[in-house]
Design a protein around this motif. Structure first.
Motif, PDB file in Angstrom:
ATOM      1  N   LYS A   9       0.832  -1.204   0.000  1.00  0.00           N
ATOM      2  CA  LYS A   9       0.000   0.000   0.000  1.00  0.00           C
ATOM      3  C   LYS A   9       0.864   1.250   0.000  1.00  0.00           C
ATOM      4  O   LYS A   9       0.540   2.226  -0.678  1.00  0.00           O
ATOM      5  N   ALA A  10       1.943   1.238   0.764  1.00  0.00           N
ATOM      6  CA  ALA A  10       2.810   2.419   0.828  1.00  0.00           C
ATOM      7  C   ALA A  10       3.391   2.750  -0.538  1.00  0.00           C
ATOM      8  O   ALA A  10       3.374   3.908  -0.953  1.00  0.00           O
ATOM      9  N   VAL A  11       3.899   1.742  -1.243  1.00  0.00           N
ATOM     10  CA  VAL A  11       4.544   2.035  -2.531  1.00  0.00           C
ATOM     11  C   VAL A  11       3.526   2.233  -3.652  1.00  0.00           C
ATOM     12  O   VAL A  11       3.772   3.014  -4.570  1.00  0.00           O
ATOM     13  N   ALA A  12       2.377   1.565  -3.583  1.00  0.00           N
ATOM     14  CA  ALA A  12       1.398   1.654  -4.668  1.00  0.00           C
ATOM     15  C   ALA A  12       0.299   2.681  -4.417  1.00  0.00           C
ATOM     16  O   ALA A  12      -0.234   3.253  -5.358  1.00  0.00           O
ATOM     17  N   GLU A  13      -0.023   2.891  -3.146  1.00  0.00           N
ATOM     18  CA  GLU A  13      -1.121   3.796  -2.789  1.00  0.00           C
ATOM     19  C   GLU A  13      -0.695   4.731  -1.661  1.00  0.00           C
ATOM     20  O   GLU A  13      -1.302   4.735  -0.589  1.00  0.00           O
ATOM     21  N   PRO A  14       0.353   5.503  -1.871  1.00  0.00           N
ATOM     22  CA  PRO A  14       0.847   6.347  -0.771  1.00  0.00           C
ATOM     23  C   PRO A  14      -0.247   7.268  -0.237  1.00  0.00           C
ATOM     24  O   PRO A  14      -1.107   7.730  -0.984  1.00  0.00           O
ATOM     25  N   GLY A  15      -0.179   7.464   1.083  1.00  0.00           N
ATOM     26  CA  GLY A  15      -1.135   8.342   1.750  1.00  0.00           C
ATOM     27  C   GLY A  15      -2.392   7.643   2.218  1.00  0.00           C
ATOM     28  O   GLY A  15      -3.179   8.231   2.947  1.00  0.00           O
ATOM     29  N   THR A  16      -2.594   6.386   1.825  1.00  0.00           N
ATOM     30  CA  THR A  16      -3.794   5.679   2.256  1.00  0.00           C
ATOM     31  C   THR A  16      -3.614   5.148   3.676  1.00  0.00           C
ATOM     32  O   THR A  16      -2.515   5.111   4.224  1.00  0.00           O
ATOM     33  N   ALA A  17      -4.723   4.730   4.256  1.00  0.00           N
ATOM     34  CA  ALA A  17      -4.705   4.211   5.622  1.00  0.00           C
ATOM     35  C   ALA A  17      -4.482   2.701   5.620  1.00  0.00           C
ATOM     36  O   ALA A  17      -4.895   1.999   4.692  1.00  0.00           O
ATOM     37  N   VAL A  18      -3.806   2.241   6.650  1.00  0.00           N
ATOM     38  CA  VAL A  18      -3.699   0.812   6.926  1.00  0.00           C
ATOM     39  C   VAL A  18      -4.296   0.580   8.305  1.00  0.00           C
ATOM     40  O   VAL A  18      -4.422   1.510   9.098  1.00  0.00           O
ATOM     41  N   GLU A  19      -4.659  -0.642   8.580  1.00  0.00           N
ATOM     42  CA  GLU A  19      -5.299  -0.952   9.850  1.00  0.00           C
ATOM     43  C   GLU A  19      -4.318  -1.593  10.825  1.00  0.00           C
ATOM     44  O   GLU A  19      -3.369  -2.259  10.430  1.00  0.00           O
ATOM     45  N   ALA A  20      -4.603  -1.390  12.097  1.00  0.00           N
ATOM     46  CA  ALA A  20      -3.906  -2.136  13.140  1.00  0.00           C
ATOM     47  C   ALA A  20      -4.554  -3.529  13.173  1.00  0.00           C
ATOM     48  O   ALA A  20      -5.609  -3.743  12.577  1.00  0.00           O
ATOM     49  N   PHE A  21      -3.915  -4.478  13.843  1.00  0.00           N
ATOM     50  CA  PHE A  21      -4.542  -5.786  14.002  1.00  0.00           C
ATOM     51  C   PHE A  21      -4.255  -6.298  15.402  1.00  0.00           C
ATOM     52  O   PHE A  21      -3.260  -5.947  16.024  1.00  0.00           O
ATOM     53  N   ASP A  22      -5.154  -7.126  15.904  1.00  0.00           N
ATOM     54  CA  ASP A  22      -5.033  -7.698  17.240  1.00  0.00           C
ATOM     55  C   ASP A  22      -4.210  -8.974  17.131  1.00  0.00           C
ATOM     56  O   ASP A  22      -4.732 -10.034  16.776  1.00  0.00           O
ATOM     57  N   GLU A  23      -2.919  -8.858  17.417  1.00  0.00           N
ATOM     58  CA  GLU A  23      -2.028 -10.004  17.228  1.00  0.00           C
ATOM     59  C   GLU A  23      -2.410 -11.192  18.099  1.00  0.00           C
ATOM     60  O   GLU A  23      -2.214 -12.346  17.707  1.00  0.00           O
ATOM     61  N   ASN A  24      -2.967 -10.948  19.280  1.00  0.00           N
ATOM     62  CA  ASN A  24      -3.375 -12.063  20.139  1.00  0.00           C
ATOM     63  C   ASN A  24      -4.559 -12.814  19.535  1.00  0.00           C
ATOM     64  O   ASN A  24      -4.591 -14.041  19.554  1.00  0.00           O
ATOM     65  N   ALA A  25      -5.517 -12.079  18.993  1.00  0.00           N
ATOM     66  CA  ALA A  25      -6.662 -12.726  18.344  1.00  0.00           C
ATOM     67  C   ALA A  25      -6.203 -13.522  17.126  1.00  0.00           C
ATOM     68  O   ALA A  25      -6.663 -14.645  16.900  1.00  0.00           O
ATOM     69  N   TRP A  26      -5.292 -12.948  16.337  1.00  0.00           N
ATOM     70  CA  TRP A  26      -4.788 -13.657  15.165  1.00  0.00           C
ATOM     71  C   TRP A  26      -4.001 -14.903  15.586  1.00  0.00           C
ATOM     72  O   TRP A  26      -4.092 -15.947  14.947  1.00  0.00           O
ATOM     73  N   ALA A  27      -3.220 -14.809  16.650  1.00  0.00           N
ATOM     74  CA  ALA A  27      -2.412 -15.954  17.099  1.00  0.00           C
ATOM     75  C   ALA A  27      -3.297 -17.116  17.529  1.00  0.00           C
ATOM     76  O   ALA A  27      -2.945 -18.277  17.334  1.00  0.00           O
ATOM     77  N   ARG A  28      -4.452 -16.807  18.102  1.00  0.00           N
ATOM     78  CA  ARG A  28      -5.382 -17.867  18.523  1.00  0.00           C
ATOM     79  C   ARG A  28      -6.192 -18.414  17.363  1.00  0.00           C
ATOM     80  O   ARG A  28      -6.658 -19.545  17.407  1.00  0.00           O
ATOM     81  N   LEU A  29      -6.380 -17.622  16.327  1.00  0.00           N
ATOM     82  CA  LEU A  29      -7.300 -17.958  15.244  1.00  0.00           C
ATOM     83  C   LEU A  29      -6.994 -19.295  14.578  1.00  0.00           C
ATOM     84  O   LEU A  29      -7.849 -20.152  14.464  1.00  0.00           O
ATOM     85  N   GLU A  30      -5.773 -19.490  14.127  1.00  0.00           N
ATOM     86  CA  GLU A  30      -5.443 -20.707  13.388  1.00  0.00           C
ATOM     87  C   GLU A  30      -4.312 -21.509  14.003  1.00  0.00           C
ATOM     88  O   GLU A  30      -3.948 -22.550  13.470  1.00  0.00           O
ATOM     89  N   ALA A  31      -3.770 -21.040  15.103  1.00  0.00           N
ATOM     90  CA  ALA A  31      -2.602 -21.722  15.657  1.00  0.00           C
ATOM     91  C   ALA A  31      -2.879 -23.187  15.953  1.00  0.00           C
ATOM     92  O   ALA A  31      -1.992 -24.025  15.809  1.00  0.00           O
ATOM     93  N   ALA A  32      -4.089 -23.509  16.342  1.00  0.00           N
ATOM     94  CA  ALA A  32      -4.389 -24.900  16.689  1.00  0.00           C
ATOM     95  C   ALA A  32      -4.665 -25.762  15.464  1.00  0.00           C
ATOM     96  O   ALA A  32      -4.568 -26.986  15.532  1.00  0.00           O
ATOM     97  N   THR A  33      -5.000 -25.136  14.331  1.00  0.00           N
ATOM     98  CA  THR A  33      -5.409 -25.935  13.182  1.00  0.00           C
ATOM     99  C   THR A  33      -4.487 -25.837  11.973  1.00  0.00           C
ATOM    100  O   THR A  33      -4.459 -26.746  11.160  1.00  0.00           O
ATOM    101  N   ARG A  34      -3.746 -24.742  11.848  1.00  0.00           N
ATOM    102  CA  ARG A  34      -2.863 -24.607  10.682  1.00  0.00           C
ATOM    103  C   ARG A  34      -1.666 -25.526  10.857  1.00  0.00           C
ATOM    104  O   ARG A  34      -1.014 -25.536  11.896  1.00  0.00           O
ATOM    105  N   SER A  35      -1.376 -26.275   9.830  1.00  0.00           N
ATOM    106  CA  SER A  35      -0.270 -27.225   9.925  1.00  0.00           C
ATOM    107  C   SER A  35       1.065 -26.475   9.959  1.00  0.00           C
ATOM    108  O   SER A  35       1.191 -25.381   9.399  1.00  0.00           O
ATOM    109  N   PRO A  36       2.073 -27.064  10.597  1.00  0.00           N
ATOM    110  CA  PRO A  36       3.398 -26.451  10.593  1.00  0.00           C
ATOM    111  C   PRO A  36       3.916 -26.202   9.178  1.00  0.00           C
ATOM    112  O   PRO A  36       4.522 -25.170   8.910  1.00  0.00           O
ATOM    113  N   SER A  37       3.635 -27.129   8.263  1.00  0.00           N
ATOM    114  CA  SER A  37       4.129 -26.936   6.896  1.00  0.00           C
ATOM    115  C   SER A  37       3.406 -25.772   6.217  1.00  0.00           C
ATOM    116  O   SER A  37       4.022 -25.017   5.456  1.00  0.00           O
ATOM    117  N   ALA A  38       2.120 -25.581   6.492  1.00  0.00           N
ATOM    118  CA  ALA A  38       1.389 -24.455   5.908  1.00  0.00           C
ATOM    119  C   ALA A  38       1.891 -23.133   6.486  1.00  0.00           C
ATOM    120  O   ALA A  38       2.013 -22.138   5.763  1.00  0.00           O
TER     121      ALA A  38
END
Length: 141
Positions: free
Chosen positions: A43-72
């Motif tokens: 976004k920075a290089v292609a769409e300078p000046g636009t907004a990006v979002e923050a993300f809840d790293e704890n929520a993301w860490a819980r989301l797939e950690a139990a189901t996503r395979s190590p290889s994935a």
């Protein structure tokens, strides 16, 4: 940094300290955050000046950690890192100074995003290697 992804599977549900993320969650977080850095950089290089979002790293860490395979998880990190490096090729210094607006951090340049991406994985890899080696982890100074 990539050695963290080779941590033996018997350690994947272990943590470097009580109440901290497991190796599985840390590696999922590294891969997910790599994707976030890629999107912000793009976004920075292609769409300078636009907004990006923050993300809840704890929520993301819980989301797939139990189901996503190590290889994935590893494949995701490798593919997104390769895409980031590919996108970086051919850009000039002016492109790296383009910015996006982050709601918590303010203006972030493409260069700053790359800097964060280069430090993030090794920081967490230290946690994984501490688990593997049975040693306490201390944040780098």
């Amino acid at each position: 940094m990539l050695a963290a992804f080779d941590c033996p599977r018997e350690f994947w549900d272990s943590s470097y300290a009580p109440g901290k993320w497991t190796v599985r969650q840390i590696l999922t977080h590294i891969a997910d955050t790599e994707l976030v850095y890629y999107l912000r950089f793009s976004k920075a290089v292609a769409e300078p000046g636009t907004a990006v979002e923050a993300f809840d790293e704890n929520a993301w860490a819980r989301l797939e950690a139990a189901t996503r395979s190590p290889s994935a998880t590893r494949a995701m990190f490798d593919a997104v890192r390769e895409a980031l490096i590919s996108r970086l090729r051919g850009l000039d210094d002016a492109a790296l100074e383009r910015t996006v607006a982050h709601p918590e951090r303010g203006a972030l340049s493409a260069r700053a995003i790359l800097g964060s991406a280069s430090k993030h994985g090794p920081h967490h890899a230290g946690q994984v290697l501490a688990v593997r080696d049975g040693k306490p982890w201390q944040p780098p100074v």
